[in-house]
Design a protein around this motif. Structure first.
Motif, short mmCIF file in Angstrom:
data_model
loop_
_atom_site.label_atom_id
_atom_site.label_comp_id
_atom_site.label_asym_id
_atom_site.label_seq_id
_atom_site.Cartn_x
_atom_site.Cartn_y
_atom_site.Cartn_z
N ASP A 818 0.80 -1.23 0.00
CA ASP A 818 0.00 0.00 0.00
C ASP A 818 0.83 1.28 0.00
N ARG A 819 2.16 1.15 -0.06
CA ARG A 819 2.97 2.37 0.04
C ARG A 819 4.37 2.08 -0.45
N THR A 820 5.12 3.17 -0.61
CA THR A 820 6.53 3.06 -0.93
C THR A 820 7.31 3.00 0.37
N LEU A 821 8.17 1.97 0.48
CA LEU A 821 8.90 1.78 1.72
C LEU A 821 9.99 2.85 1.87
N THR A 822 10.22 3.24 3.11
CA THR A 822 11.32 4.18 3.41
C THR A 822 12.58 3.39 3.67
N THR A 823 13.72 4.10 3.63
CA THR A 823 15.00 3.44 3.89
C THR A 823 15.02 2.86 5.29
N GLU A 824 14.42 3.59 6.25
CA GLU A 824 14.40 3.10 7.63
C GLU A 824 13.63 1.79 7.74
N GLU A 825 12.50 1.69 7.03
CA GLU A 825 11.71 0.43 7.10
C GLU A 825 12.47 -0.74 6.49
N VAL A 826 13.15 -0.49 5.38
CA VAL A 826 13.91 -1.55 4.73
C VAL A 826 15.05 -2.00 5.62
N ASN A 827 15.79 -1.02 6.20
CA ASN A 827 16.92 -1.38 7.06
C ASN A 827 16.46 -2.13 8.30
N ALA A 828 15.32 -1.69 8.85
CA ALA A 828 14.81 -2.35 10.05
C ALA A 828 14.44 -3.81 9.76
N ALA A 829 13.79 -4.07 8.61
CA ALA A 829 13.41 -5.42 8.27
C ALA A 829 14.65 -6.27 7.99
N ARG A 830 15.66 -5.66 7.31
CA ARG A 830 16.89 -6.41 7.04
C ARG A 830 17.60 -6.77 8.33
N ASP A 831 17.71 -5.79 9.26
CA ASP A 831 18.41 -6.04 10.53
C ASP A 831 17.68 -7.12 11.34
N ALA A 832 16.35 -7.10 11.29
CA ALA A 832 15.59 -8.12 12.03
C ALA A 832 15.86 -9.50 11.45
N ALA A 833 15.99 -9.57 10.13
CA ALA A 833 16.28 -10.85 9.48
C ALA A 833 17.66 -11.34 9.87
N VAL A 834 18.67 -10.43 9.88
CA VAL A 834 20.02 -10.83 10.26
C VAL A 834 20.07 -11.28 11.71
N ALA A 835 19.32 -10.57 12.57
CA ALA A 835 19.30 -10.93 13.98
C ALA A 835 18.71 -12.32 14.18
N ARG A 836 17.67 -12.65 13.40
CA ARG A 836 17.07 -13.99 13.54
C ARG A 836 18.07 -15.06 13.06
N ALA A 837 18.84 -14.77 12.01
CA ALA A 837 19.83 -15.74 11.53
C ALA A 837 20.95 -15.90 12.54
N ALA A 838 21.33 -14.79 13.19
CA ALA A 838 22.37 -14.88 14.22
C ALA A 838 21.90 -15.71 15.41
N LYS A 839 20.64 -15.54 15.76
CA LYS A 839 20.09 -16.31 16.88
C LYS A 839 20.00 -17.80 16.55
N ASP A 840 19.53 -18.11 15.34
CA ASP A 840 19.29 -19.51 14.98
C ASP A 840 20.59 -20.25 14.63
N HIS A 841 21.54 -19.55 14.00
CA HIS A 841 22.70 -20.26 13.44
C HIS A 841 24.04 -19.65 13.83
N GLY A 842 23.99 -18.63 14.66
CA GLY A 842 25.26 -17.97 15.02
C GLY A 842 25.85 -17.21 13.87
N ALA A 843 25.01 -16.72 12.96
CA ALA A 843 25.50 -16.01 11.78
C ALA A 843 26.07 -14.65 12.16
N VAL A 844 27.17 -14.29 11.49
CA VAL A 844 27.81 -12.99 11.71
C VAL A 844 27.86 -12.28 10.36
N GLN A 845 27.36 -11.02 10.37
CA GLN A 845 27.34 -10.27 9.11
C GLN A 845 28.74 -9.76 8.79
N ARG A 846 29.18 -9.96 7.53
CA ARG A 846 30.50 -9.50 7.10
C ARG A 846 30.45 -8.02 6.81
#
Length: 846
Positions: A818-846
């Motif tokens: 319903d809208r054009t996403l802002t940079t803050e919304e995109v970054n927040a969703a990306r960071d949440a995804a990385v955090a879930r991967a770090a929790k589940d698999h010990g992933a570290v972002q390069r």
């Protein structure tokens, strides 16, 4: 069955000038099959010739021919001897032979003309019985006294030049019909004449209606000692045995010419008076007979079953080991005289010149007993062909009487007044109730009740009225095939005329079309074929060795296969439980024929038996009840639809444009996904281990709820070696029924967003043991609803990472409906995804 037209005319009134073709057409109209027409196709001049000279002449090819001079009287127009080349050697100077002169025509429209051969002009041909179409003997030519008998030749006063066509009966026609198993009564002139009468309405005279001497108490002793065996439902093998004695016969007398001629025309060779008479009666009435030398019989005739180990040398000079099921005719129960209904033995055989008193056997044997003995001993005789189809038990005494009359008349014997008729018949079938409207309802032709009664009476049935449109029908003894109301309906339609049954094209009514499953399977086949795969069908039979070749564990459920009771091959008695048990063989065969790059698919059922479910075996006397039928249905094994793929060789062929690419497991995974995509079913991939795939190169495909759909992978190297397939062969098998069922579920449709998409890349360092699919699932779960898709675009291992680590680079695409996403919304969703991967698999972002 060969039917001489003039003999047929004794039992049914034939129109003047009727031809064999017209008779055959009339018989075809009532359901008999025309096999051929014989006679009437030899055109003269066919004359008597006397051999004057015979000069053997050896040829270069090793063959010796005879250059003959033959006296043919004035039939050649000159009175001079005729020069003829003949390759046969069974005649001498002075013999009377059959000669066809130039201008004559032999069967098959074979034109005779004078022609040069072997250095001579041969003006005609000295004929054999096969060349004239009156027999099958082709070993030598006809010597008339041997064929017709010295006495008969003298009676006829045959001289050179006399016309042989009427003498040999070549002006008489014979109609040959093929007798189907249900019309055994047509293995007789009596039966065929009756059918002609039904077809044309011609007056019929039953040849069995002759005065028959009544049985007496002092006839030759006969004991029917067989009470039946369980294999044949306890039915006695013989329920009627008539024994007649004729004394003082001169069996050296020649069989009458008219009888010999009829036997020849009917396809049987005249042998001796006693044998010819029994054969003549069999052809006339359909009742096989046998004649025994009375002087060789020591005691009563005993009909019994064989004892294991007994032997009999039959008249065809074969020593046979008897089976306990075989029915025998014996002398006093010990000396075996005949295999009942099939063939006589050498003991008790009638011998011309020695036998003066004969005992005529006319019996009724159980058709099944005769048929089983005939097949067991591979011994097909004229008698067996009739008994196994059913012989009229009411004509037994009339057949014996006719044989006695003929032996007395032509053999000079005297009929013994003592007559035996051991009759133990039990009524095995009662009257049949028939609704007179049933023929109309079944056939679709309007048969009036009067016409139904008329036809049934015409074919020999006894018809009684039961009231309310129902009649009681008792079939005649010569029609064992009439067993119920539908068989009577068939008779009404047959006799009234099959040509009266209209040909009506059924009206096509509107249907519901293909089922969802049928449409789905067709779409899947089209999708795979569109990607270049070839569809095949393989036989669903396998042997137990195939499970070992595929490396299945001893307790693998796929080894639990249905075993066939009567397999096509003893090496493959099991029904396959997976398509990959048979499909690789098609790949191997194609590669062995020179096809290097092959990708095959098959869509078919597999069989998954439940050995705990046992089907009852109901009797055949009545329809099983609903509970039994449901038990039978429940015991039918499951047969789900599967689709399987197997491929080897190059996916992209090499050439002048560059190197090719071999097909690998990723291609097969893509094809498997295309099957699901065609049906609109999303799949997930989970790493798995399963025979016959290579560990670490196999994935399990599941629905979103975890239901297994199938497996894809590279075949294990040992499996490839055992099956004779190329290295790195890949395969897949999916359960189509699961996919089809999933495709029927309601689908939540989301509207397409018109707003722009935002992308963001992340590179995550995880242990090498971590599967990228698990990391992708964590990213999806953490990013939330704004994540539209995610894809792995790079994998890195090297000096910048520890030896047990890997870097997985994902590109994540975000979009809001319903809208054009802002940079803050995109970054927040990306960071949440990385955090879930770090929790589940010990992933570290390069």
């Amino acid at each position: 069955m060969r039917v001489p037209v003039d003999w047929l005319g004794e039992y049914v009134e034939l129109p003047a000038g009727v031809t064999g073709e017209q008779i055959a057409a009339a018989l075809v109209a009532v359901g008999l099959e025309e096999e051929g027409l014989h006679g009437g196709d030899v055109a003269g001049p066919l004359v008597v010739g006397r051999v004057l000279e015979k000069h053997p002449e050896p040829q270069k090819n090793g063959k010796t021919i005879n250059w003959c001079q033959v006296d043919v009287g004035d039939s050649n127009g000159t009175g001079e001897p005729q020069g003829i080349v003949c390759g046969a050697h069974n005649f001498e100077v002075g013999d009377l032979v059959a000669v066809i002169l130039p201008g004559g025509v032999l069967p098959g429209n074979f034109q005779i003309s004078a022609r040069k051969t072997y250095g001579h002009v041969s003006a005609g041909m000295i004929c054999s019985v096969r060349e004239l179409g009156i027999g099958e003997d082709h070993d030598g030519i006809i010597v008339l006294p041997r064929l017709l008998g010295e006495h008969h030749v003298e009676e006829l006063g045959l001289q050179p030049g006399d016309d042989l066509i009427p003498v040999l009966g070549l002006d008489r026609e014979v109609v040959e019909v093929n007798v189907t198993p249900d019309r055994g009564y047509c293995f007789s002139l009596r039966g065929v004449a009756r059918e002609y009468s039904h077809s044309t309405g011609a007056a019929y005279t039953d040849p069995a209606l002759i005065p028959v001497d009544p049985a007496t108490q002092d006839g030759y002793a006969v004991e029917l000692a067989d009470a039946g065996i369980p294999e044949l439902d306890g039915v006695p093998g013989c329920d009627r045995y008539v024994a007649r004695i004729v004394r003082g016969i001169d069996l050296t007398r020649e069989t009458p010419e008219w009888m010999q001629r009829r036997l020849l025309e009917a396809g049987m060779r005249p042998i001796s008076l006693a044998v010819d008479v029994t054969n003549y009666v069999m052809l006339a009435l359909g009742q096989p007979l046998h004649a025994f030398d009375l002087a060789t019989l020591q005691g009563p005739i005993v009909v019994r079953r064989a004892v294991a180990g007994e032997r009999l040398r039959t008249l065809d000079d074969v020593d046979r080991v008897l089976d306990p099921e075989d029915l025998l005719i014996t002398d006093s129960g010990t000396r075996i005289l005949a295999l009942a209904g099939v063939m006589g033995g050498e003991d008790g055989e009638v011998t011309p010149g020695q036998t003066t008193d004969v005992l005529i056997e006319s019996a009724h044997f159980d058709p099944r007993s005769v048929a089983r003995s005939s097949r067991r001993h591979r011994l097909s005789s004229e008698a067996a062909k009739r008994f196994e189809r059913g012989v009229d038990p009411d004509v037994t005494d009339a057949a014996a009487q006719l044989a006695v009359n003929l032996l007395v008349e032509h053999g000079g014997g005297t009929a013994d007044p003592a007559i035996t008729d051991a009759d133990q018949r039990v009524a095995t079938r009662g009257p049949i109730e028939l609704d007179v409207t049933m023929p109309t309802r079944y056939v679709g032709v309007d048969y009036t009740p009067e016409r139904v009664r008329e036809i049934l009476t015409m074919i020999g049935c006894e018809v009684r009225e039961l009231g309310q449109g129902t009649i009681s029908v008792t079939p005649p003894g010569w029609r064992p095939d009439l067993t119920d109301a539908p068989t009577l309906v068939e008779e009404v339609a047959r006799v009234d005329g099959y040509d009266k049954i209209p040909s009506v094209v059924p009206r096509a009514i509107g249907g519901r079309g293909l089922t969802h499953g049928q449409r789905a399977r067709r779409r899947v086949a089209g999708a795979l074929a569109g990607q270049g795969l070839h569809e095949v069908l393989t036989y669903p039979f396998v042997g137990e060795s195939r499970f070992d070749e595929l490396g299945l564990a001893a307790d693998d459920v796929r080894r639990t296969a249905l075993r066939l009771a009567n397999p096509l091959s003893d090496e493959a008695p099991l029904m396959r439980t997976e398509l990959l048990q048979t499909l690789p063989e098609a790949l191997r065969r194609n590669i062995s024929r020179g096809s290097r790059d092959v990708a095959l698919f098959e869509i078919d059922t597999v069989t998954l038996p439940d050995h705990a479910a046992q089907a009852p075996v109901p009797g055949v006397g009545a329809r099983p009840d609903d509970a039994v039928l449901q038990q039978i249905r429940d015991a039918v094994p499951g047969q789900p639809w599967h689709v399987a793929v197997v491929a080897a060789g190059q996916a992209d062929r090499s050439g002048w444009w560059g190197k090719g690419r071999p097909v690998d497991v990723t291609d097969v995974v893509a094809w498997a996904h295309s099957v699901a995509d065609t049906l609109g079913v999303p799949l997930r991939r989970v790493q798995a281990e399963r025979a016959p795939f290579h560990p670490g190169r196999c994935v399990e495909l599941t629905l979103e709820d975890g239901t297994t759909v199938g497996f894809v992978g590279e075949l294990h190297p040992k499996v490839v070696q055992r099956l004779g397939l190329p290295d790195r062969t890949s395969a897949a098998e999916l359960d189509l029924d699961v996919l089809v069922a999933a495709s029927e579920r309601p689908t939540q449709v989301r509207p397409l967003s018109t707003h722009p998409m935002a992308s963001s890349d992340v590179a995550l360092v995880v242990p090498r043991s971590t599967r990228y699919g698990d990391v992708e699932a964590s990213l999806r779960a953490g990013a939330g609803e704004l994540l539209e898709s995610v894809e792995l675009f790079d994998v890195y291992v090297g000096d910048q990472l520890a030896a047990d680590q890997q870097s997985l680079a994902f590109r994540m695409h975000f979009r809001a409906p319903d809208r054009t996403l802002t940079t803050e919304e995109v970054n927040a969703a990306r960071d949440a995804a990385v955090a879930r991967a770090a929790k589940d698999h010990g992933a570290v972002q390069r």
